[in-house]
Design a protein around this motif. Structure first.
Motif, short mmCIF file in Angstrom:
data_model
loop_
_atom_site.label_atom_id
_atom_site.label_comp_id
_atom_site.label_asym_id
_atom_site.label_seq_id
_atom_site.Cartn_x
_atom_site.Cartn_y
_atom_site.Cartn_z
N LYS A 23 55.67 131.13 23.85
CA LYS A 23 54.65 131.71 22.97
C LYS A 23 53.81 130.59 22.35
CE LYS A 23 55.72 136.00 23.50
NZ LYS A 23 54.76 136.89 24.19
N LYS A 59 52.16 121.58 26.07
CA LYS A 59 50.92 122.36 25.93
C LYS A 59 50.52 122.57 24.47
CE LYS A 59 48.72 126.43 27.81
NZ LYS A 59 48.83 127.61 28.65
N ALA A 65 49.66 131.34 13.83
CA ALA A 65 50.60 132.37 13.37
C ALA A 65 50.78 133.36 14.50
CB ALA A 65 50.03 133.06 12.14
N1 COA Z 1 50.46 134.49 18.50
C1 COA Z 1 51.25 135.15 19.37
N2 COA Z 1 51.35 134.83 20.67
C2 COA Z 1 50.65 133.77 21.09
C3 COA Z 1 49.80 133.03 20.25
C4 COA Z 1 49.74 133.43 18.89
N3 COA Z 1 48.98 132.77 18.00
N4 COA Z 1 49.21 132.06 20.96
C5 COA Z 1 49.67 132.19 22.23
N5 COA Z 1 50.52 133.22 22.32
C6 COA Z 1 51.26 133.70 23.50
C7 COA Z 1 50.37 134.51 24.42
O1 COA Z 1 50.26 135.83 23.99
C8 COA Z 1 51.12 134.36 25.73
O2 COA Z 1 52.23 135.23 25.70
P1 COA Z 1 52.59 136.15 26.99
O3 COA Z 1 52.81 135.16 28.09
O4 COA Z 1 53.83 136.86 26.57
O5 COA Z 1 51.40 137.01 27.22
C9 COA Z 1 51.66 132.95 25.66
O6 COA Z 1 51.68 132.60 24.28
C10 COA Z 1 50.82 131.93 26.41
O7 COA Z 1 49.49 132.01 25.91
P2 COA Z 1 48.20 132.24 26.83
O8 COA Z 1 47.13 132.83 26.00
O9 COA Z 1 48.60 132.97 28.09
O10 COA Z 1 47.86 130.73 27.21
P3 COA Z 1 46.43 130.15 27.64
O11 COA Z 1 46.69 128.79 28.17
O12 COA Z 1 45.71 131.11 28.49
O13 COA Z 1 45.61 130.02 26.25
C11 COA Z 1 45.31 129.51 23.91
C12 COA Z 1 46.02 129.15 25.24
C13 COA Z 1 45.93 128.64 22.84
C14 COA Z 1 43.81 129.22 24.04
C15 COA Z 1 45.53 131.02 23.62
O14 COA Z 1 46.92 131.30 23.72
C16 COA Z 1 45.07 131.46 22.25
O15 COA Z 1 43.88 131.58 22.01
N6 COA Z 1 46.02 131.72 21.33
C17 COA Z 1 45.74 132.24 20.01
C18 COA Z 1 45.17 131.18 19.12
C19 COA Z 1 44.79 131.76 17.77
O16 COA Z 1 43.90 132.56 17.63
N7 COA Z 1 45.53 131.33 16.74
C20 COA Z 1 45.27 131.70 15.40
C21 COA Z 1 46.13 132.82 14.97
S1 COA Z 1 45.71 133.36 13.33
#
Ligand code: COA
Length: 259
Positions: A23, A59, A65
């Motif tokens: 995650k 990564k 959060a």
């Molecule tokens: N909360 C919950 N789950 C999260 C998370 C978060 N903030 N950030 C990543 N994850 C989870 C994804 O849902 C995914 O889970 P899954 O495989 O069960 O679907 C896993 O982590 C991998 O993330 P993924 O999005 O597939 O990786 P990516 O390489 O395509 O993208 C990011 C990476 C960081 C750009 C993208 O995960 C992202 O934008 N995350 C949220 C960032 C955010 O908005 N944070 C602020 C929260 S207030």
């Protein structure tokens, strides 16, 4: 003992690693609680001189959060989420008397960047990406990001980062003063440990007083200069001060009794 974090202690350095790589080390409620316990335990532990906080895998440091936990929250529950988190982790870390160094090994987004900013200083791998993407979700940073980011990089840069919800790379973060050093992924923990060892040689009691004095300047209604005078004076009553000055005059290395 913990489900979402790993801890290790070597040579006076406790390393806390957030360990939910699937995650991207997102901070759920349980992880925040475990982090609180781990920071508290390390702070109380006499053998811990410095704490390093980092993320597992290559990564992410922390991708924010855990969005899945608050997607259906009400206004009240939202306020409570921020208040509890700030109390348990973000304010708690900033005000610890044991130095906390964040080693940012990848994405540090939202609560992840806020956690890194609560640490006393930060270093990053050249693969790190930092940002506060909350407004892209219809919310704002709630773990101190609207306060600590302007303190660290200035109001204009902070507002640009917050309003665009964009990410900056490690080099830009370094130019902004958000991180102190940028090194390769392989060099990140060795550099963190090198800096921590340098800190660990000094008086833990004096370092705790310095943290309090520096933080005082950022607290409303507190005169930082007055706080410094008080902390400075208090040092003269400590065993560490006696040892530090005696060792200097005797031309030997100080062996500080510590916290
Ligand atoms: N909360 C919950 N789950 C999260 C998370 C978060 N903030 N950030 C990543 N994850 C989870 C994804 O849902 C995914 O889970 P899954 O495989 O069960 O679907 C896993 O982590 C991998 O993330 P993924 O999005 O597939 O990786 P990516 O390489 O395509 O993208 C990011 C990476 C960081 C750009 C993208 O995960 C992202 O934008 N995350 C949220 C960032 C955010 O908005 N944070 C602020 C929260 S207030």
């Amino acid at each position: 003992m913990y489900t979402n974090i790993l801890t290790s202690n070597q040579n006076g350095i406790t390393t806390i690693t957030i360990n939910r790589p699937a995650k991207l080390n997102a901070l759920n409620k349980e992880t925040i609680k475990e982090l609180h316990d781990a920071f508290k335990t390390a702070d109380k532990d006499n053998t811990t001189k410095v704490i390093i906080i980092t993320g597992s895998g290559e990564k992410a440091f922390v991708a924010g959060a855990d969005i899945s936990e608050f997607a259906d929250f009400s206004i009240e529950k939202g306020s409570e989420l921020a208040a509890k988190g700030q109390e348990l982790l973000f304010d708690f870390v900033e005000n610890l008397n044991t130095p906390v160094l964040a080693a940012i090994n990848g994405f540090a987004l939202g609560g992840g960047l806020e956690l890194a900013m609560a640490a006393h200083f930060r270093i990053a791998s050249d693969t790190a990406k930092m940002g506060l993407p909350e407004v892209s979700l219809g919310v704002i940073p709630g773990y101190g990001g609207t306060q600590r980011l302007p303190q660290l990089v200035g109001k204009g840069r902070a507002l640009e980062m917050i309003m665009t919800a964009g990410m900056i790379d490690a080099e830009q973060a370094s130019r902004y003063g958000l991180v102190n050093y940028v090194v390769s992924q392989e060099e990140l923990l060795p550099l963190a440990e090198k800096l921590a060892s340098k800190i660990a040689r000094n008086s833990a009691v004096a370092i705790g007083a310095a943290i309090d004095a520096v933080n005082a300047g950022y607290k409303e209604g507190i005169d930082g200069f007055k706080a410094e005078i008080k902390e400075f004076g208090n040092c003269f009553g400590t065993l560490d001060f006696k040892e530090g000055t005696t060792a200097f005059l005797e031309k030997r290395k100080a062996i500080f009794p510590g916290k």
